[in-house]
Design a protein around this motif. Sequence first.
Motif, PDB file in Angstrom:
ATOM      1  N   ILE A 120       0.845  -1.205   0.000  1.00 39.17           N
ATOM      2  CA  ILE A 120       0.000   0.000   0.000  1.00 39.17           C
ATOM      3  C   ILE A 120       0.875   1.247   0.000  1.00 39.17           C
ATOM      4  O   ILE A 120       1.905   1.301   0.673  1.00 39.17           O
ATOM      5  N   LEU A 121       0.447   2.224  -0.780  1.00 39.92           N
ATOM      6  CA  LEU A 121       1.123   3.526  -0.809  1.00 39.92           C
ATOM      7  C   LEU A 121       0.054   4.588  -0.581  1.00 39.92           C
ATOM      8  O   LEU A 121      -0.935   4.651  -1.318  1.00 39.92           O
ATOM      9  N   ILE A 122       0.245   5.409   0.454  1.00 38.87           N
ATOM     10  CA  ILE A 122      -0.735   6.468   0.732  1.00 38.87           C
ATOM     11  C   ILE A 122      -0.459   7.648  -0.203  1.00 38.87           C
ATOM     12  O   ILE A 122       0.695   8.065  -0.362  1.00 38.87           O
ATOM     13  N   THR A 123      -1.533   8.159  -0.796  1.00 36.29           N
ATOM     14  CA  THR A 123      -1.379   9.255  -1.771  1.00 36.29           C
ATOM     15  C   THR A 123      -2.292  10.415  -1.375  1.00 36.29           C
ATOM     16  O   THR A 123      -3.119  10.285  -0.490  1.00 36.29           O
ATOM     17  N   GLN A 124      -2.127  11.518  -2.095  1.00 31.65           N
ATOM     18  CA  GLN A 124      -3.015  12.652  -1.857  1.00 31.65           C
ATOM     19  C   GLN A 124      -4.216  12.522  -2.797  1.00 31.65           C
ATOM     20  O   GLN A 124      -4.304  13.169  -3.832  1.00 31.65           O
ATOM     21  N   GLY A 125      -5.108  11.634  -2.442  1.00 26.98           N
ATOM     22  CA  GLY A 125      -6.286  11.380  -3.260  1.00 26.98           C
ATOM     23  C   GLY A 125      -5.983  10.382  -4.365  1.00 26.98           C
ATOM     24  O   GLY A 125      -4.814  10.058  -4.636  1.00 26.98           O
ATOM     25  N   PHE A 126      -7.061   9.869  -4.990  1.00 28.04           N
ATOM     26  CA  PHE A 126      -6.882   8.941  -6.104  1.00 28.04           C
ATOM     27  C   PHE A 126      -6.136   9.629  -7.239  1.00 28.04           C
ATOM     28  O   PHE A 126      -5.343   9.007  -7.935  1.00 28.04           O
ATOM     29  N   SER A 127      -6.406  10.924  -7.424  1.00 21.98           N
ATOM     30  CA  SER A 127      -5.801  11.641  -8.545  1.00 21.98           C
ATOM     31  C   SER A 127      -4.279  11.533  -8.512  1.00 21.98           C
ATOM     32  O   SER A 127      -3.650  11.276  -9.540  1.00 21.98           O
ATOM     33  N   GLU A 128      -3.697  11.734  -7.336  1.00 23.04           N
ATOM     34  CA  GLU A 128      -2.241  11.620  -7.279  1.00 23.04           C
ATOM     35  C   GLU A 128      -1.813  10.179  -7.532  1.00 23.04           C
ATOM     36  O   GLU A 128      -0.830   9.921  -8.230  1.00 23.04           O
ATOM     37  N   GLY A 129      -2.564   9.229  -6.967  1.00 12.71           N
ATOM     38  CA  GLY A 129      -2.217   7.830  -7.170  1.00 12.71           C
ATOM     39  C   GLY A 129      -2.221   7.472  -8.651  1.00 12.71           C
ATOM     40  O   GLY A 129      -1.327   6.785  -9.152  1.00 12.71           O
ATOM     41  N   LEU A 130      -3.236   7.977  -9.370  1.00 13.59           N
ATOM     42  CA  LEU A 130      -3.319   7.700 -10.807  1.00 13.59           C
ATOM     43  C   LEU A 130      -2.119   8.314 -11.528  1.00 13.59           C
ATOM     44  O   LEU A 130      -1.505   7.673 -12.388  1.00 13.59           O
ATOM     45  N   ALA A 131      -1.789   9.544 -11.163  1.00 10.76           N
ATOM     46  CA  ALA A 131      -0.649  10.208 -11.822  1.00 10.76           C
ATOM     47  C   ALA A 131       0.629   9.405 -11.591  1.00 10.76           C
ATOM     48  O   ALA A 131       1.392   9.143 -12.535  1.00 10.76           O
ATOM     49  N   LEU A 132       0.851   8.978 -10.358  1.00  8.20           N
ATOM     50  CA  LEU A 132       2.084   8.234 -10.047  1.00  8.20           C
ATOM     51  C   LEU A 132       2.120   6.912 -10.804  1.00  8.20           C
ATOM     52  O   LEU A 132       3.154   6.524 -11.360  1.00  8.20           O
ATOM     53  N   ALA A 133       0.977   6.209 -10.822  1.00  6.04           N
ATOM     54  CA  ALA A 133       0.938   4.914 -11.507  1.00  6.04           C
ATOM     55  C   ALA A 133       1.211   5.115 -13.007  1.00  6.04           C
ATOM     56  O   ALA A 133       1.969   4.351 -13.617  1.00  6.04           O
ATOM     57  N   VAL A 177      -3.415  -5.812 -11.093  1.00  9.62           N
ATOM     58  CA  VAL A 177      -4.300  -4.666 -10.847  1.00  9.62           C
ATOM     59  C   VAL A 177      -3.646  -3.638  -9.931  1.00  9.62           C
ATOM     60  O   VAL A 177      -3.119  -3.972  -8.867  1.00  9.62           O
ATOM     61  N   VAL A 178      -3.680  -2.400 -10.383  1.00 12.79           N
ATOM     62  CA  VAL A 178      -3.310  -1.271  -9.531  1.00 12.79           C
ATOM     63  C   VAL A 178      -4.623  -0.755  -8.957  1.00 12.79           C
ATOM     64  O   VAL A 178      -5.451  -0.205  -9.680  1.00 12.79           O
ATOM     65  N   TYR A 179      -4.839  -0.998  -7.660  1.00 13.72           N
ATOM     66  CA  TYR A 179      -6.109  -0.621  -7.044  1.00 13.72           C
ATOM     67  C   TYR A 179      -5.962   0.756  -6.396  1.00 13.72           C
ATOM     68  O   TYR A 179      -4.991   1.017  -5.688  1.00 13.72           O
ATOM     69  N   GLY A 180      -6.907   1.653  -6.658  1.00  9.36           N
ATOM     70  CA  GLY A 180      -6.839   2.986  -6.054  1.00  9.36           C
ATOM     71  C   GLY A 180      -8.104   3.308  -5.281  1.00  9.36           C
ATOM     72  O   GLY A 180      -9.217   3.082  -5.767  1.00  9.36           O
ATOM     73  N   TRP A 225      -5.221   6.015  -1.546  1.00  7.84           N
ATOM     74  CA  TRP A 225      -4.259   4.921  -1.390  1.00  7.84           C
ATOM     75  C   TRP A 225      -4.192   4.097  -2.663  1.00  7.84           C
ATOM     76  O   TRP A 225      -5.165   3.974  -3.397  1.00  7.84           O
ATOM     77  N   LEU A 226      -3.011   3.574  -2.905  1.00  8.27           N
ATOM     78  CA  LEU A 226      -2.823   2.602  -3.982  1.00  8.27           C
ATOM     79  C   LEU A 226      -2.462   1.280  -3.335  1.00  8.27           C
ATOM     80  O   LEU A 226      -1.707   1.243  -2.360  1.00  8.27           O
ATOM     81  N   LEU A 227      -3.029   0.209  -3.903  1.00 10.86           N
ATOM     82  CA  LEU A 227      -2.627  -1.142  -3.521  1.00 10.86           C
ATOM     83  C   LEU A 227      -2.020  -1.707  -4.800  1.00 10.86           C
ATOM     84  O   LEU A 227      -2.714  -1.834  -5.816  1.00 10.86           O
ATOM     85  N   LEU A 228      -0.719  -1.988  -4.747  1.00 11.06           N
ATOM     86  CA  LEU A 228       0.028  -2.205  -5.990  1.00 11.06           C
ATOM     87  C   LEU A 228       0.532  -3.637  -6.148  1.00 11.06           C
ATOM     88  O   LEU A 228       0.880  -4.294  -5.147  1.00 11.06           O
ATOM     89  N   PRO A 229       0.654  -4.088  -7.403  1.00 15.25           N
ATOM     90  CA  PRO A 229       1.349  -5.350  -7.643  1.00 15.25           C
ATOM     91  C   PRO A 229       2.808  -5.213  -7.186  1.00 15.25           C
ATOM     92  O   PRO A 229       3.387  -4.125  -7.295  1.00 15.25           O
ATOM     93  N   GLU A 230       3.344  -6.303  -6.704  1.00 14.49           N
ATOM     94  CA  GLU A 230       4.709  -6.252  -6.163  1.00 14.49           C
ATOM     95  C   GLU A 230       5.687  -5.649  -7.175  1.00 14.49           C
ATOM     96  O   GLU A 230       6.513  -4.817  -6.838  1.00 14.49           O
ATOM     97  N   GLU A 231       5.541  -6.059  -8.443  1.00 16.62           N
ATOM     98  CA  GLU A 231       6.580  -5.642  -9.397  1.00 16.62           C
ATOM     99  C   GLU A 231       6.488  -4.165  -9.780  1.00 16.62           C
ATOM    100  O   GLU A 231       7.380  -3.641 -10.422  1.00 16.62           O
ATOM    101  N   LEU A 232       5.413  -3.495  -9.385  1.00 15.01           N
ATOM    102  CA  LEU A 232       5.312  -2.064  -9.702  1.00 15.01           C
ATOM    103  C   LEU A 232       5.635  -1.178  -8.510  1.00 15.01           C
ATOM    104  O   LEU A 232       5.800   0.035  -8.653  1.00 15.01           O
ATOM    105  N   TYR A 233       5.693  -1.782  -7.326  1.00 15.71           N
ATOM    106  CA  TYR A 233       5.720  -0.956  -6.116  1.00 15.71           C
ATOM    107  C   TYR A 233       6.914   0.016  -6.109  1.00 15.71           C
ATOM    108  O   TYR A 233       6.745   1.225  -5.893  1.00 15.71           O
ATOM    109  N   ALA A 234       8.095  -0.500  -6.384  1.00 13.12           N
ATOM    110  CA  ALA A 234       9.294   0.351  -6.293  1.00 13.12           C
ATOM    111  C   ALA A 234       9.224   1.484  -7.310  1.00 13.12           C
ATOM    112  O   ALA A 234       9.587   2.630  -7.010  1.00 13.12           O
TER     113      ALA A 234
END
Length: 457
Positions: A166-179, A295-298, A313-322
């Motif tokens: 899990i990665l805490i973000t500033q809203g889904f919008s930031e999570g989407l941008a980062l992903a 799945v990248v879950y936001g 928050w994002l819940l990420l596949p292991e291979e994308l987390y870093a």
Amino acid sequence: LDLFVRLDRNSGISLHAQLEDGLRGAIRDGRLRRAVELPSTRALAAELGVARGVVVEGYAQLRAEGYLEVSPRGKTRVADVAQPGPSAPAATAGGGPPLRYDFHPGLPDLDGFPRARWARSLRNAVKDLPGAELGYGDLRGAAVLREALATHLGRARGAVAEADRILITQGFSEGLALACQALRARGARRIAVEDPSLPPLRAIVADAGLEPVPVPVDGEGMRVEGIERIAADAALLTPAHQFPLGAALAPARRAALVEWARDSGAYLIEDDYDAEYRYDRDPVGALQGLAPERVVYGGSASKTLAPALRLGWLLLPEELYAAVLERKAFAGPSPVLPQLALAEWLLSGEFHRHLRRMRLRYRRRRDAIAAALRTRLGDPEIEGIAAGLHVVARLPERIDGAALALAAHERGVGIHPLGWHRVEQAPGESALVLGYAGLGEREIEKGIDLLAELIRA
Ligand SMILES: Cc1ncc(COP(=O)(O)O)c(C=O)c1O
């Protein structure tokens, strides 16, 4: 005066030309506003570490081009050239007369925000916090919140969740941008998006350098048959409650999407923005539970609590987390104190009590808008009534939804035509996206009355 001009001594371009380009660009795009005085040639030369003649020459050239002028005080200043005004979002955010009846589909009941209870959680968080934890914090987000979310997402959304993913973000919008940035850095080029969908989210995708490819939506969600033919590297979708049409993604389509993602190496970005609100339909689990590795879950607190918290928050596949965490390092950590308050809400059960209260309130409002549309607006076809915080009302074709929205705005009624959310316009379609969460039952009736009056007129 700090003037930010970058000079590259190895570029082969003369220093005065670089200085001119830098200043010209800053004046054109409005970073240096009209009438701002520039430093003296001596001061700027010293600051940039160049001979004074370089600055004298640069200023003279820009004076000749009309970008600079000499002020009555004998100083060099920015001339009266055309500059961009405030950006469109800044001009509209909070601009214009306040709306009396705002059917904004993106907002929960802001007046119903549990201020006292939230303030108490924040106060407790501050009171007990060791000084060391007032630093930048863990870039991934506060451990206590990630743990609490992992439990919550597993239990309430059927997600396969661990705090370490899990990665805490500033809203889904930031999570989407980062992903999207992380996917782009790994070579992704195209991303399937629902049509219709929320335009700012498509803009975030495009801003990250990915081409959004619209895929139509019907009563079963995104029409995924043939998705392999569009050669996308990812798909962004709202499986629990399609925004804005309201469908839940059908099981066969979920399976087809997962198969496509596994076969092609694509990722599915799941926007679970308002899954907590459903009234007369069974819970729809997260797509992430079917394929945690694809799945990248936001998620977001914007609908359950308030957008002002900027908590997602994002819940990420292991291979994308870093890769995603690397992008977060550039964006900066999320504020710690609201994270601690939310963690307390989740752990104490307050979050669930709050949801239960809000669900009852929203169901009453949902029933009120359905009744008002039926009795006061000619019983239009309504979609997406079973869940979420908005409905889509289909009007007779002769009514121009966009013109109605403008006229309604002038009368203090905020409505969004469905067409605003579309990439490809549907010929002859006249439909409104009406959020009801922020209005009491009486206000809903009055707002719909005003709309009916406008339509009659
Ligand atoms: C479709 C959709 N996704 C996500 C969000 C939440 O965005 P954020 O968490 O950045 O506030 C919203 C909020 O309106 C939304 O409508």
